[in-house]
Design an enzyme around this catalytic site. Structure first.
Site, PDB file in Angstrom:
ATOM      1  N   LYS A 250      33.325  47.084  47.165  1.00  0.00           N
ATOM      2  CA  LYS A 250      32.436  46.170  46.542  1.00  0.00           C
ATOM      3  C   LYS A 250      31.321  45.643  47.444  1.00  0.00           C
ATOM      4  O   LYS A 250      30.227  45.225  47.324  1.00  0.00           O
ATOM      5  CB  LYS A 250      33.041  45.218  45.521  1.00  0.00           C
ATOM      6  CG  LYS A 250      34.237  44.626  46.131  1.00  0.00           C
ATOM      7  CD  LYS A 250      34.601  43.678  44.869  1.00  0.00           C
ATOM      8  CE  LYS A 250      36.020  43.255  45.247  1.00  0.00           C
ATOM      9  NZ  LYS A 250      36.871  42.755  44.101  1.00  0.00           N
TER      10      LYS A 250
HETATM   11  N1  GLU Z   1      40.680  38.125  41.147  1.00  0.00           N
HETATM   12  C1  GLU Z   1      41.483  38.964  41.543  1.00  0.00           C
HETATM   13  C2  GLU Z   1      40.451  40.103  42.025  1.00  0.00           C
HETATM   14  O1  GLU Z   1      39.659  40.244  41.593  1.00  0.00           O
HETATM   15  C3  GLU Z   1      42.494  39.568  40.676  1.00  0.00           C
HETATM   16  C4  GLU Z   1      43.693  40.380  41.330  1.00  0.00           C
HETATM   17  C5  GLU Z   1      44.681  40.266  39.753  1.00  0.00           C
HETATM   18  O2  GLU Z   1      44.516  41.136  39.112  1.00  0.00           O
HETATM   19  O3  GLU Z   1      45.719  39.799  39.900  1.00  0.00           O
HETATM   20  O4  GLU Z   1      40.931  41.075  42.962  1.00  0.00           O
END
Ligand code: GLU
Length: 478
Positions: A250
């Site tokens: 990303k």
């Molecule tokens: N906020 C985390 C990410 O975007 C999420 C990871 C998860 O799914 O626990 O990678």
């Protein structure tokens, strides 16, 4: 067994990366295949990374790709709020509890002290300095308003194990882990803490996320155990690679959902392709609607090894989706691209759409495929070379004036008529009809490849323009 509940927990970065979309899709499919609920939780605790409009982009990308969530920040639900910045007080409360349980501690170390812990290789591991502070001192310093963080207290010895449904048994030595910060000095939790609290409080039964979390999961399990909570089932998903060595990232902005949509990929095709990045249904089908995926989805089809993002395959699949559209549906999706092309305002766009329908794989190619319709400019005369039809610029120079004469004499200037009239002349001209059409097509388009044959294009251009273009080519041929 309790109802399956899965979640997608993106951070609002301003993009919907295809890797994230795949996580969301698998979490959705797993929930729906098991009669469960799919939840959206926005992980926005990193306020410095706040991006305007990013949360809305998450909602719209999910809904556009058909991943309808049962609970989420914008639609509510029984386990809200679903946006982490609105749950700050909850984390504070649980962090305190974890300190009492011995699973975490307050830390007052200054930036300078932390920096001094860096070794000659630039690595730094917190030395549990503040773990040893007497309780009274901690309370006094907090009361004095000294800034602090809360750190997780990781055992110094031993191994932690858990069973991942894709990767099997995972053992991690506690020595490899660090007393990470759970609550920052601004009171906001880190991901390391918030994911545990939220997954538990939101009743998440299956945690589905990328493999990058595989080795930090033991830290989370320590917290589940300390609180006396049941650990969720873990399903970590293989990495998506750009090629053999590079991750689809990303950070480089490659592979965002929106970019693909604006390049002219259909949403259904994107989501279908994303499904295949790491999962193959037993039946070996490739083209599937979302409903079909729900029926076919099963964890045994998920591979452990990284999958490679193959744009060629995505193109192919997109072409399949395009061809499956009705004429009118195709016109609707093609319209924005037709309007961007030079033919806009000069030709009937519906007619052009018909010509293109079976001949595009990605809608973004439309302008370059038809811009020449608007204007013929000098081109490479080597395009006349064609072995099969025995043509060349020389042949064209001789044949084209004769073709011109025939074309000029056709009154009803429609495809069938032009085609029949020119075909009849082959014997008289002493060439195959293929040669006539090849020469005519190049002469009026200046393109090696065109959607539609010579006479189809001629009828579209009209007699006057066709003759004008023939004359232009004759001047090029000298
Ligand atoms: N906020 C985390 C990410 O975007 C999420 C990871 C998860 O799914 O626990 O990678």
């Amino acid at each position: 067994m309790s109802k399956v509940r899965t979640r997608f927990a993106p951070s609002p970065t301003g993009f919907m990366h295809l890797g994230g979309l795949r996580t969301a899709l698998y979490a959705y499919l797993y929930a729906k295949a098991n009669g469960g609920d799919f939840i959206l939780r926005v992980e926005d605790t990193d306020q410095q990374r706040y991006v305007e409009g990013a949360v809305e982009l998450i909602y719209s990308s999910l809904l556009e790709s058909g991943l309808k969530y049962d609970e989420g920040p914008d639609i509510g639900g029984n386990y809200g709020p679903y946006i982490q910045s609105e749950r700050k007080h909850i984390y504070g409360e649980y962090a305190k509890k974890l300190v009492e349980l011995g699973g975490a501690y307050y830390c007052f170390c200054t930036k300078e002290r932390l920096e001094s812990l860096t070794d000659e290789n630039g690595n730094r591991k917190y030395d549990k300095h503040c773990l040893k502070l007497p309780k009274e001192e901690v309370e006094r310093r907090i009361a004095n308003g000294e800034p602090y963080v809360i750190r997780q207290n990781i055992p110094t010895e031993g191994t932690s194990s858990y069973e991942d449904l894709i990767y099997g048994r995972i053992d991690v030595d506690y020595k490899e882990l660090e007393d990470n910060i759970l609550i920052k000095s601004d009171g906001m939790p880190t991901y390391n803490f918030a994911n545990v609290i939220d997954d538990h409080l939101m009743g998440i039964t299956h945690v589905i996320r990328g493999t990058e979390y595989l080795s930090s999961t033991p830290k989370y399990n320590l917290m589940y155990d300390a609180f006396g909570w049941e650990r969720p089932v873990y399903i970590h998903l293989p990495t998506i690679m750009k090629d053999a060595t590079r991750k689809l990232s990303k950070r480089y902005g490659d592979a965002n959902f929106d970019d693909f949509v604006s390049k002219g990929y259909l949403k259904e095709a994107i989501i279908n392709y994303v499904a295949l990045l790491g999962w193959a249904p037993k039946e070996n089908v490739e083209k599937m609607t979302l409903e079909e995926m729900v029926k076919l989805f099963s964890l045994d089809g998920i591979s452990k090894s990284p999958s490679i993002f193959d744009e060629v395959k995505l193109r192919w699949l997109n072409g399949e989706y395009i061809r499956a559209l009705s004429e009118d549906e195709f016109y609707q999706v093609a319209r924005p691209f037709l309007e961007k092309s030079k033919v806009n305002g000069l030709f009937d766009l519906k007619t052009i759409a018909k010509l293109l329908h079976s001949r595009v794989e990605v809608l973004g190619e439309i302008p370059e495929k038809i811009d020449w319709l608007a204007e013929l400019t000098p081109y490479d005369l080597a395009l006349f070379d064609n072995k099969k039809n025995k043509t060349s610029a020389e042949v064209a120079k001789e044949l084209l004036p004769k073709i011109r004469q025939v074309v000029e004499g056709i009154d009803e200037f429609v495809n069938d008529k032009i085609f029949a009239t020119l075909s009849e002349k082959a014997t008289e001209f002493g060439v195959k009809s293929g040669a006539i059409f090849w020469v005519l097509r190049i002469a009026i388009t200046g393109q090696g490849v065109t959607p539609g044959g010579a006479t189809e294009i001629a009828s579209l251009l009209g007699k006057e323009e066709t003759l004008k273009r023939i004359d232009f080519t004759l001047s090029l041929l000298g």
